[in-house]
Scaffold this motif. Structure first.
Motif, PDB file in Angstrom:
ATOM      1  N   UNK A  67       6.824  23.039  -4.623  1.00  0.00           N
ATOM      2  CA  UNK A  67       8.056  22.413  -5.073  1.00  0.00           C
ATOM      3  C   UNK A  67       9.133  23.417  -5.374  1.00  0.00           C
TER       4      UNK A  67
ATOM      5  N   UNK B 208      -5.162  11.684  -8.748  1.00  0.00           N
ATOM      6  CA  UNK B 208      -3.960  10.952  -8.386  1.00  0.00           C
ATOM      7  C   UNK B 208      -3.583  11.233  -6.933  1.00  0.00           C
ATOM      8  N   UNK B 209      -3.678  12.492  -6.543  1.00  0.00           N
ATOM      9  CA  UNK B 209      -3.285  12.827  -5.168  1.00  0.00           C
ATOM     10  C   UNK B 209      -4.214  12.163  -4.160  1.00  0.00           C
TER      11      UNK B 209
ATOM     12  N   UNK C  16      -2.273   2.328   4.187  1.00  0.00           N
ATOM     13  CA  UNK C  16      -0.942   1.863   4.561  1.00  0.00           C
ATOM     14  C   UNK C  16      -0.597   2.179   6.003  1.00  0.00           C
TER      15      UNK C  16
ATOM     16  N   UNK D  77       2.590   1.869  -3.345  1.00  0.00           N
ATOM     17  CA  UNK D  77       1.704   2.465  -4.347  1.00  0.00           C
ATOM     18  C   UNK D  77       1.509   3.944  -4.049  1.00  0.00           C
ATOM     19  N   UNK D  78       1.319   4.243  -2.767  1.00  0.00           N
ATOM     20  CA  UNK D  78       1.099   5.641  -2.387  1.00  0.00           C
ATOM     21  C   UNK D  78       2.296   6.497  -2.781  1.00  0.00           C
ATOM     22  N   UNK D  79       3.476   6.056  -2.393  1.00  0.00           N
ATOM     23  CA  UNK D  79       4.674   6.856  -2.693  1.00  0.00           C
ATOM     24  C   UNK D  79       4.879   6.985  -4.193  1.00  0.00           C
TER      25      UNK D  79
ATOM     26  N   UNK E  19      -3.612   8.505  -4.097  1.00  0.00           N
ATOM     27  CA  UNK E  19      -2.410   8.214  -3.315  1.00  0.00           C
ATOM     28  C   UNK E  19      -2.719   8.284  -1.833  1.00  0.00           C
TER      29      UNK E  19
ATOM     30  N   UNK F 250       2.629   6.924  -6.501  1.00  0.00           N
ATOM     31  CA  UNK F 250       1.650   7.858  -7.054  1.00  0.00           C
ATOM     32  C   UNK F 250       2.032   9.296  -6.742  1.00  0.00           C
ATOM     33  N   UNK F 251       2.546   9.524  -5.562  1.00  0.00           N
ATOM     34  CA  UNK F 251       2.882  10.899  -5.190  1.00  0.00           C
ATOM     35  C   UNK F 251       4.049  11.412  -6.028  1.00  0.00           C
ATOM     36  N   UNK F 252       5.073  10.575  -6.208  1.00  0.00           N
ATOM     37  CA  UNK F 252       6.204  11.008  -7.035  1.00  0.00           C
ATOM     38  C   UNK F 252       5.733  11.276  -8.457  1.00  0.00           C
TER      39      UNK F 252
ATOM     40  N   UNK G  23       2.771  12.325  -9.384  1.00  0.00           N
ATOM     41  CA  UNK G  23       2.074  13.604  -9.446  1.00  0.00           C
ATOM     42  C   UNK G  23       3.051  14.766  -9.370  1.00  0.00           C
ATOM     43  N   UNK G  24       4.012  14.646  -8.485  1.00  0.00           N
ATOM     44  CA  UNK G  24       4.863  15.796  -8.222  1.00  0.00           C
ATOM     45  C   UNK G  24       5.957  15.987  -9.263  1.00  0.00           C
ATOM     46  N   UNK G  25       6.379  14.900  -9.917  1.00  0.00           N
ATOM     47  CA  UNK G  25       7.522  15.064 -10.806  1.00  0.00           C
ATOM     48  C   UNK G  25       7.234  14.726 -12.262  1.00  0.00           C
TER      49      UNK G  25
ATOM     50  N   UNK H 289      -4.201   5.233  -0.422  1.00  0.00           N
ATOM     51  CA  UNK H 289      -3.212   4.203  -0.135  1.00  0.00           C
ATOM     52  C   UNK H 289      -2.364   4.561   1.089  1.00  0.00           C
ATOM     53  N   UNK H 290      -2.130   5.839   1.286  1.00  0.00           N
ATOM     54  CA  UNK H 290      -1.416   6.231   2.507  1.00  0.00           C
ATOM     55  C   UNK H 290      -2.237   5.911   3.738  1.00  0.00           C
TER      56      UNK H 290
ATOM     57  N   UNK I 166       3.543  16.256   2.410  1.00  0.00           N
ATOM     58  CA  UNK I 166       4.431  15.902   1.308  1.00  0.00           C
ATOM     59  C   UNK I 166       3.681  16.018  -0.015  1.00  0.00           C
ATOM     60  N   UNK I 167       2.470  15.480  -0.046  1.00  0.00           N
ATOM     61  CA  UNK I 167       1.732  15.473  -1.309  1.00  0.00           C
ATOM     62  C   UNK I 167       1.505  16.887  -1.817  1.00  0.00           C
TER      63      UNK I 167
ATOM     64  N   UNK J 167       0.825  -1.207   0.000  1.00  0.00           N
ATOM     65  CA  UNK J 167       0.000   0.000   0.000  1.00  0.00           C
ATOM     66  C   UNK J 167       0.859   1.257   0.000  1.00  0.00           C
ATOM     67  N   UNK J 168       1.850   1.293   0.867  1.00  0.00           N
ATOM     68  CA  UNK J 168       2.661   2.507   0.961  1.00  0.00           C
ATOM     69  C   UNK J 168       3.494   2.704  -0.304  1.00  0.00           C
TER      70      UNK J 168
END
Lengths: 368, 552, 267
Positions: free
Chosen positions: C264, B260-261, B271, A125-127, B264, A129-131, A133-135, B267-268, C259-260, A122-123
């Motif tokens: 940036x 997406x956020x 998790x 997938x979460x991480x 995510x 997805x966040x990367x 979105x952000x990058x 899942x957080x 974080x989300x 789960x974590x």
């Protein structure tokens, strides 16, 4: 819903939707995209010093793509996270098959195995997805217009007119007999659900006023069901939880009948006159059910002779007929009058002389 | 990306199929373009939503194995310490789930941790909405829906952890029974009807079960749906800032960024709950043992969200009296359990309407208040948190006494005094802190921020160079809206009272409005004039402003 | 060293340093902090005159100031006449006696008088006025205890003070029922038998030796059994669970949200 109105800066910007929907759709208003601030300044909302490698004509207002190089690097990181999640998911299935339960030790290992793999999946997938979105996804600072939530006076008037005139048509407003009898008809139906609840339980009657203790009922130890001889329960400072003989498995009765038996030295007791002969050689029996809201008032401090209830700290003085000395309990613990039978075993003289347990409306006052 | 995707055949096919039947193209595009402002504090409500989904999923799993019956059985199973003991089938089936079903203990723990996280996040979300004034028009109804959901979730949790019929939760039900009994006139009837007879009876667990898996989740689903539809229709609020007004929303689009956020974040949430369920044991019912009304454990507390009720019951002195010798009124139970509980949820529920009445504010608000910019509201929130927090702490006063080596009765007395003193102190302190922060903002707008660059003047003096604040920060800080004062004075020239000021209620309203609005500090129209000097020369010419800044 | 310097410049370096530092501190603390060794109560033996004499010497030196030259008690210590060898064995082997500071309650601490000396002291005090003898190791052996019965008896008579798992609980005015983590079977037996300080007395005719063994079996089995769901969080119930849920659960989720949505750095 009127939430989609977007305006153009005028000229320099392509349409925000990116697919030239301009004046397309069969006579509807053209969609326009806004970007603030005004076109004279930079069309970006962020700080002026930004630099981009991408060509401005691809960029749509408020949408700033990332540089391709860092996006590609980020893609690899995201892929790594997702692959980790995949592996963890497989590991969960394997762990489920391999790790058995049926004992606390094995359950612990299974819990860690299944839980850790699930958490990692789960974590990850979460991480990932966040990367992503952000990058990889563009940076967004899109503007959407709001419209006033209330309708225009004309719309309101039109509605009111329609509503009231049709109400008149229906006869509801103009025919009071109709209206009133309709309400009358509905009324009992509204009460039906409440009426149907009556059989959810019996009437209280006298149930709360009595327990199963009777003259001659033996006090037996909760857990061993052994009766107690007064001569054996002879260590000052001793306590034990006792229940009426024959009711060991009846939780409903035990919820009222459980008793805390305490051994004190006879001279330590300070009881009122009418309760002087309710004890046996300093052995005294109190209802264990706290008079506040019903928890077992079970802690006994041998040296202070205080009975303490762990729920809300009601404290009773065992020497003084369980007088309340601290806490929210409204009245003392009822005392069970006890004596010994022919063989020396402790028995009740009668039921409690007052209702046990929490107070209730019909309880009334009791001469203590 | 220089080449755009124009779609693949399969996806287009599906899209056409659906659109031919439901006319979705325009509506879907409109909704996918919806803009969501981006701030971490806006995600707190999502924790609650996702915990709810997790509760539903794990809950279904548990219903496949749980047996909500109070019928007695003799245990023979994996937890050998309880072999041969009599227990209810509810308790036995919970032991089976924990020790005989693979993943059962994990799912049970996820279910319970998710309940804890759900309520905690609802509290935090509610506080965020409160302190930023997001409950103002047009969102009052959404706030009320939220308060109702908060109550329902609390009750749902209480019923849920009572289902295994263990010693700890059973005592909670006993207390519940005691509270019911204390209700005048109808108390004994309510108790008999709910429990199907005397406590514990054989009906309470199956009845709580049907409330827990059917009725309350059903109502919650409907309310969550309504909460969402209102949010969707009215759009989310946003912080004040550059370009942000009451007429727009600035942020990222639903598709793809927000989706997406928030995905995510699901899942957080899952998790983190999974992390807790793997490494932190919760509700070990096998250690508590099956319920019996004859026994109890030290340190018996309900789950944290009922803690404040426990505290209110502990803090109260012994107030009980009889009417005419026949009828007993137990105020020491009635006042805490019903009055105080009722008061807290009522105050919560009506607050938006009360604040609107005090300020006379009928405008729509889509830009949030920074908490410091509404000092009275923030101070009142601090007051409420202190009251709730003290009650909550008091609920564990015996554990505090034992772990921190304090006399037990002293803790009770401390809370009895503190509940009256501390909230008032917090109100005063927080209000002053907010006003101070506002003054600091004003100073920053006027004189810029300290840049860390030290400059030496020709006279030999060292000063720190101040840089003017950036456009964004300036817009964010200047976004403060002055709190509206009620128009007009007490009465006009002819002695006619102003509208809304008639009678004692009207006078109260004026008084409250004055208190609300006084000392309000303006943050608009302040030009930056801090630019490389220490500001000493400025002091003389801006002596007035200095005095303004330090006025109480 | 260049690769290391390059690593130090990575954004993750800060977090890595914090994690490593925390781990080092944690390991150092757990190795350096000493857990107390549970002192085993000495087995009961027949007391000889020599033992009693030796016991009197120890008593006069260590105990008489508070308990009186003949154990009759003073303002600072209760009478020991009739408390029995079991009481002495309990108090001394758990280190509660000799008491260092008078307080609401005597805490368990590192025993000062050990081994043979405990027996001698116990024999002397027993000679002053009788009282319960030290239980034999068979009497208090949990292996022959019926743990299911013990569970019922413990819940009915012990858990209200000591908590469902023996983690301890509060009494009034600074007193407390201690945790049973470190108590030996003999000490548990002796405590039930003699009712130290605030604890009530459970004599052998009320709770017979086999029933006491059942309770001891419950205590020893419970404290040594695993926590299948993870860390036991002190086995004190929902209070610690709520604390962990808020701090770890909400804490981590708020950090994740930050974080989300973080602004940036410009690329």
């Amino acid at each position: 819903m009127t939430d989609d109105n977007e305006k153009n800066t005028g000229g320099a910007e392509p349409n925000g939707t990116g697919n030239g929907s301009g004046n397309g759709h069969g006579g509807r208003r053209p969609r326009r995209v806004i970007g603030t601030p005004a076109p004279a300044e930079s069309h970006r909302l962020l700080s002026q010093e930004r630099e981009h490698e991408e060509e401005p004509d691809i960029e749509r207002a408020g949408i700033h793509p990332r540089p391709e190089k860092s996006a590609r690097r980020a893609e690899k990181i995201v892929a790594l996270f997702f692959t980790l999640a995949f592996l963890a998911g497989i590991a969960f299935i394997v762990a489920y098959w391999v790790l058995g339960v049926h004992s606390p030790e094995k359950t612990r290992i299974s819990n860690i195995g299944l839980g850790a793999t699930l958490t990692i999946a789960l974590l990850a997938i979460a991480c990932g997805a966040v990367v992503w979105v952000r990058r990889i996804m563009p940076e967004y600072e899109v503007v959407q217009e709001r419209h006033p939530l209330n309708s225009t006076p004309e719309e309101k008037k039109a509605f009111a007119k329609y509503f009231y005139s049709n109400a008149d048509d229906s006869g509801f407003t103009k025919r009071p007999l109709l209206r009133r009898t309709m309400m009358l008809a509905m009324a009992p139906l509204g009460l039906l659900p409440i009426v149907l609840l009556r059989d959810t339980g019996p009437m209280p009657k006298n149930k709360l006023r009595h327990t199963v203790w009777k003259t001659g009922t033996r006090l037996v130890i909760d857990g061993t069901n052994a009766p107690i001889k007064a001569s054996e329960f002879d260590s000052p400072g001793g306590i034990i939880t006792v229940i009426p003989e024959g009711y060991e498995d009846n939780l409903d009765e035990l919820a009222k009948a459980t008793v805390l038996l305490i051994k004190m030295r006879p001279e330590e007791l300070e009881l009122p006159a009418d309760k002087q002969n309710w004890t046996v050689d300093g052995i005294i029996a109190y209802s264990k059910i706290c008079t506040h809201v019903g928890c077992p008032a079970a802690l006994y401090e041998q040296q202070t002779h205080h009975i303490l209830c762990p729920c809300h700290q009601s404290t009773f003085d065992a020497r003084k007929a369980a007088k309340v000395i601290f806490g929210p309990a409204g009245h003392p613990l009822p005392m069970l009058p006890i004596t010994t039978d022919a063989e020396g075993y402790l028995v009740a003289q009668s039921d409690f002389h007052e209702p046990v347990g929490p107070s209730f409306w019909e309880r009334g006052s009791v001469k203590s | 990306m220089s080449t755009g995707t124009t779609g693949n055949k399969a996806l287009n096919g599906v899209g056409n199929y659906i659109d031919d039947r439901f006319h979705v193209a325009e509506g879907l595009k409109r909704n996918l373009k919806k803009v969501f402002p981006d701030h971490w504090s806006f995600m707190l409500g999502e924790i609650a939503l996702y915990s709810f989904i997790i509760l539903l999923l794990t809950g279904v799993f548990l219903t496949l194995f749980f047996n909500p019956s109070m019928q007695d059985v003799v245990y023979h199973g994996a937890y050998s310490k309880l072999n041969g003991m009599k227990m209810s089938q509810a308790y036995e089936s919970t032991l089976k789930i924990s020790f005989d079903v693979r993943g059962g203990l994990l799912i049970r723990q996820i279910h319970h941790w998710a309940a804890v996280i759900m309520f905690a996040s609802m509290l935090v979300h509610m506080l965020r909405v409160f302190f930023t004034g997001a409950f103002r028009k047009p969102r009052e109804i959404n706030w009320v829906i939220g308060v109702v959901m908060l109550t329902l979730v609390m009750v749902e949790g209480l019923f849920g952890y009572s289902l295994p019929d263990d010693l700890l939760s059973g005592m909670g039900l006993r207390i519940f029974e005691g509270v019911l009994l204390s209700i005048p006139v109808v108390g004994t009837y309510l108790q008999m009807f709910l429990f199907g007879g005397e406590f514990p009876g054989h009906d309470i667990i199956p009845r709580l079960y049907s409330l827990h898996i059917l009725l309350i989740p059903g109502i919650l689903l409907a309310l969550v749906g309504a909460h969402f539809m209102i949010l969707w229709h009215q759009k989310h609020t946003q912080w004040p800032g550059k370009g942000r007004t009451d007429q727009n929303v600035i942020g990222g689009p639903m598709y793809p960024a927000f989706m997406a956020k928030t995905g995510a974040y699901f899942f957080f949430t899952f998790g983190v709950i999974g992390l807790l369920s793997t490494f932190a044991q919760i509700n070990p019912i096998w250690l508590y043992g099956p319920f019996t009304p004859t026994s109890i454990s030290a340190g018996s507390q309900p789950d944290f969200y009922m803690g404040f009720l426990e505290g209110v019951l502990r803090i109260f002195p012994a107030w009980e009296f009889t009417i005419a010798g026949h009828y007993t009124v137990t105020l020491s139970v009635l006042i805490p359990a019903l009055l105080i509980l009722g008061a807290i949820f009522t105050v919560l529920g009506v607050y938006p309407f009360v604040e609107a009445w005090i300020t006379g504010d009928k405008q729509e608000h889509h830009v949030l208040d920074r908490p410091r910019n509404n000092a009275t509201r923030t101070a009142f929130g601090a007051f409420g948190i202190t009251v709730y927090g003290l009650f909550w702490l008091c609920g564990s006063n015996d554990i505090l006494a034992e772990k921190l080596d304090i006399s037990l009765y002293s803790t009770t007395w401390f809370f009895r005094v503190a509940i009256f003193v501390l909230p008032v102190l917090m109100f005063i302190a927080v209000r002053r802190i907010c006003l101070g922060l506002q003054r600091r903002d004003r100073e920053m707008l006027a004189h810029g921020y300290e840049s860390g660059i030290i400059k030496r003047l020709p006279s030999g003096e060292f000063i720190e160079v101040h840089k003017p604040v950036s456009e964004e920060i300036r817009a964010h800080v200047e976004g403060k809206k002055v709190i509206p004062a009620l128009p007009g004075g007490e009465s006009d020239a002819n002695g006619v009272p102003a509208p809304g000021s008639k009678g004692p209620l009207g006078k109260l309203r004026r008084r409250l409005n004055r208190a609300y609005v006084e000392n309000d500090i303006s943050l608009s129209g302040i030009e930056s004039h801090g630019d490389g000097h220490g500001g000493h020369e400025e002091l003389e010419s801006h002596g007035e402003r200095e005095r303004e800044l330090t006025r109480d | 060293m260049k690769w290391f310097t390059a690593l130090r410049r990575r954004p993750i370096a800060g977090y890595a340093v914090v994690v490593i530092a925390l781990a080092l501190v944690g390991v150092a603390y757990s190795t350096l902090s000493s857990g107390g060794d549970p002192a085993e109560a000495a087995a009961a033996k027949d007391a000889s005159q020599q033992d009693i004499a030796k016991g009197k010497e120890i008593f006069d030196q260590t105990c008489a100031t508070c308990h009186g030259l003949n154990g009759e008690g003073t303002k600072t210590g209760p009478s020991l006449i009739g408390v029995g060898a079991a009481a002495v064995d309990f108090q001394v082997s758990t280190g509660r006696m000799p008491a260092m500071n008078p307080g609401a309650q005597m805490p368990r601490k590192k025993p000062v008088i050990q081994g043979e000396q405990v027996n001698q002291l116990a024999a002397y005090v027993a000679s002053l006025g009788g009282g319960p003898a030290v239980p034999s190791s068979d009497q208090s052996d949990p292996k022959s205890g019926n743990v299911q019965l013990g569970s019922q008896l413990f819940m009915a008579n012990c858990a209200q003070c000591h908590n469902f798992a023996g983690s301890g609980g509060a009494l009034t005015e600074g007193k407390y029922a201690p945790s049973l983590k470190e108590s030996s079977p003999t000490q548990i037996y002796e405590a039930m038998l003699t009712g130290p300080q605030s604890m009530p007395v459970f004599n052998d005719s009320t709770l017979k030796p086999e029933q006491k063994r059942a309770i001891i079996a419950y205590v020893t089995q419970t404290r040594s059994e695993v926590n299948p769901g993870g860390n036991g969080l002190g086995r004190i119930g929902p209070v610690s669970e709520g604390l962990v849920g808020w701090l770890a659960g909400i804490g981590l989720l708020v950090l994740a949200a930050m974080w989300i949505t973080a602004r940036q750095r410009e690329q």
